[in-house]
Design a protein around this motif. Structure first.
Motif, short mmCIF file in Angstrom:
data_model
loop_
_atom_site.label_atom_id
_atom_site.label_comp_id
_atom_site.label_asym_id
_atom_site.label_seq_id
_atom_site.Cartn_x
_atom_site.Cartn_y
_atom_site.Cartn_z
N UNK A 1 0.82 -1.22 0.00
CA UNK A 1 0.00 0.00 0.00
C UNK A 1 0.85 1.27 0.00
N UNK A 2 2.08 1.15 0.48
CA UNK A 2 2.95 2.33 0.55
C UNK A 2 3.16 2.93 -0.83
N UNK A 3 3.19 2.08 -1.87
CA UNK A 3 3.41 2.59 -3.22
C UNK A 3 2.18 3.29 -3.79
N UNK A 4 1.05 3.19 -3.08
CA UNK A 4 -0.14 3.97 -3.45
C UNK A 4 -0.20 5.27 -2.66
N UNK A 5 0.75 5.46 -1.74
CA UNK A 5 0.76 6.70 -0.96
C UNK A 5 0.17 6.57 0.44
N UNK A 6 -0.11 5.33 0.86
CA UNK A 6 -0.60 5.12 2.23
C UNK A 6 0.61 4.88 3.13
N UNK A 7 0.73 5.67 4.18
CA UNK A 7 1.91 5.56 5.04
C UNK A 7 1.91 4.21 5.76
N UNK A 8 3.10 3.68 5.96
CA UNK A 8 3.23 2.38 6.60
C UNK A 8 2.85 2.50 8.07
N UNK A 9 2.68 1.37 8.70
CA UNK A 9 2.04 1.34 10.02
C UNK A 9 2.75 2.21 11.04
N UNK A 10 4.06 2.07 11.15
CA UNK A 10 4.72 2.90 12.14
C UNK A 10 6.05 3.40 11.60
N UNK A 11 6.44 4.58 12.03
CA UNK A 11 7.71 5.15 11.61
C UNK A 11 8.85 4.53 12.41
N UNK A 12 10.07 4.83 12.02
CA UNK A 12 11.23 4.26 12.71
C UNK A 12 11.30 4.69 14.17
N UNK A 13 10.65 5.81 14.49
CA UNK A 13 10.65 6.26 15.90
C UNK A 13 9.53 5.61 16.71
N UNK A 14 8.83 4.67 16.11
CA UNK A 14 7.80 3.95 16.84
C UNK A 14 6.46 4.64 16.87
N UNK A 15 6.36 5.81 16.26
CA UNK A 15 5.10 6.54 16.27
C UNK A 15 4.28 6.21 15.03
N UNK A 16 3.00 6.34 15.14
CA UNK A 16 2.11 6.18 14.00
C UNK A 16 1.44 7.52 13.77
N UNK A 17 1.85 8.18 12.67
CA UNK A 17 1.31 9.50 12.35
C UNK A 17 1.41 10.44 13.57
N UNK A 18 2.59 10.39 14.23
CA UNK A 18 2.89 11.25 15.39
C UNK A 18 2.12 10.90 16.65
N UNK A 19 1.47 9.74 16.67
CA UNK A 19 0.79 9.28 17.87
C UNK A 19 1.48 8.04 18.41
N UNK A 20 1.48 7.89 19.73
CA UNK A 20 1.94 6.63 20.30
C UNK A 20 0.94 5.54 19.90
N UNK A 21 1.48 4.37 19.52
CA UNK A 21 0.64 3.27 19.07
C UNK A 21 -0.44 2.94 20.11
N UNK A 22 -0.03 2.91 21.38
CA UNK A 22 -0.99 2.50 22.42
C UNK A 22 -2.12 3.52 22.60
N UNK A 23 -1.91 4.75 22.12
CA UNK A 23 -2.97 5.76 22.25
C UNK A 23 -4.05 5.62 21.17
N UNK A 24 -3.68 5.10 20.02
CA UNK A 24 -4.65 5.04 18.91
C UNK A 24 -4.92 3.62 18.41
N UNK A 25 -4.25 2.63 18.97
CA UNK A 25 -4.44 1.26 18.47
C UNK A 25 -4.51 0.26 19.61
N UNK A 26 -5.22 0.64 20.66
CA UNK A 26 -5.44 -0.29 21.77
C UNK A 26 -6.79 0.00 22.40
N UNK A 27 -7.41 -1.03 23.00
CA UNK A 27 -8.69 -0.81 23.69
C UNK A 27 -8.55 0.21 24.83
#
Length: 228
Positions: free
Chosen positions: A16-42
């Motif tokens: 999907x990255x080649x269509x312009x969708x950003x990959x799940x997490x950046x090298x710094x562990x953030x997802x679109x500048x959010x901590x994963x646990x803040x936006x991808x956990x119950x």
């Protein structure tokens, strides 16, 4: 009538990255500048449901601005010659939009929402989902996404399909996220395994079946081989 070989694909963020969708997490562990646990956990959803809804609303809007790339399209075209099943870790709908008919989403789908109380109450959803959007019982809706710590409902189905593969293609995935990465252990001993990824080191298949390239480049090469 010739019986088509069963071709099973495990796809990840790299396609999907080649269509312009950003990959799940950046090298710094953030997802679109959010901590994963803040936006991808119950727990993150319980703490701040509005943040989580806004996060996925933005992803859903972005999905309308992108389209399938050549890798998605070639996988769909291969249905003319093979019985193709796509098992994807991606939550976008690019495989379906390219024309693939048998797509299993391990980690959920951006264009669906579900009840917070009953995970079987799933609804197609094109636009924003907000606080106050409820199912018919009055329970809040949430993204239909498998968050960290949650079960992967489609895993048994995916494992069964992988166990019947004649050809198994890994494309654009880090093979670091489980249980999805474990699917490769379900394929039969005589199954031909191909891997396409520019970042992986090969520990999965024979040297000539490992293509250290982006998805679109690798799948073009592989199509020629498969159709020979």
């Amino acid at each position: 009538m010739e019986i088509k070989k069963k071709l099973v694909v495990l796809s990840g963020a790299g396609i999907s990255a080649e269509s312009g969708i950003s990959t799940f997490r950046d090298s710094n562990g953030l997802w679109e500048n959010h901590r994963i646990e803040d936006v991808a956990s119950p727990e993150g959803f319980r703490r701040n449901p509005q943040l989580v809804l806004d996060f996925y609303n933005l992803r859903r809007r972005q999905l309308k601005e992108v389209k399938p790339n050549l890798a998605h399209e070639i996988l769909a075209e291969l249905e003319q010659n093979f019985e193709v099943y796509i098992i994807t870790q991606n939550v976008d709908d690019l495989h379906e939009r390219a024309g693939s008919k048998n797509v299993i989403h391990l980690h959920g789908e951006l264009k669906k929402v579900r009840s917070v109380k009953d995970e079987t109450q799933i609804y197609d959803w094109e636009d924003d989902c907000n606080l106050g959007d409820c199912d018919e019982k009055g329970d809040q809706l949430r993204p239909h996404i498998v968050w960290f710590g949650e079960m992967v409902p489609e895993m048994d189905n995916a494992a069964e399909i992988a166990s019947e593969a004649d050809i198994f293609i890994v494309i654009g995935t880090s093979m670091q996220v489980y249980p999805a990465a474990g699917l490769i252990h379900y394929v039969p001993k005589n199954c031909e395994i191909y891997v396409i990824d520019p970042h992986l080191e090969n520990q999965f298949t024979k040297h000539e079946n490992f293509l250290k390239t982006p998805a679109t480049e690798g799948i073009k090469i592989l199509r020629e081989r498969l159709l020979k």
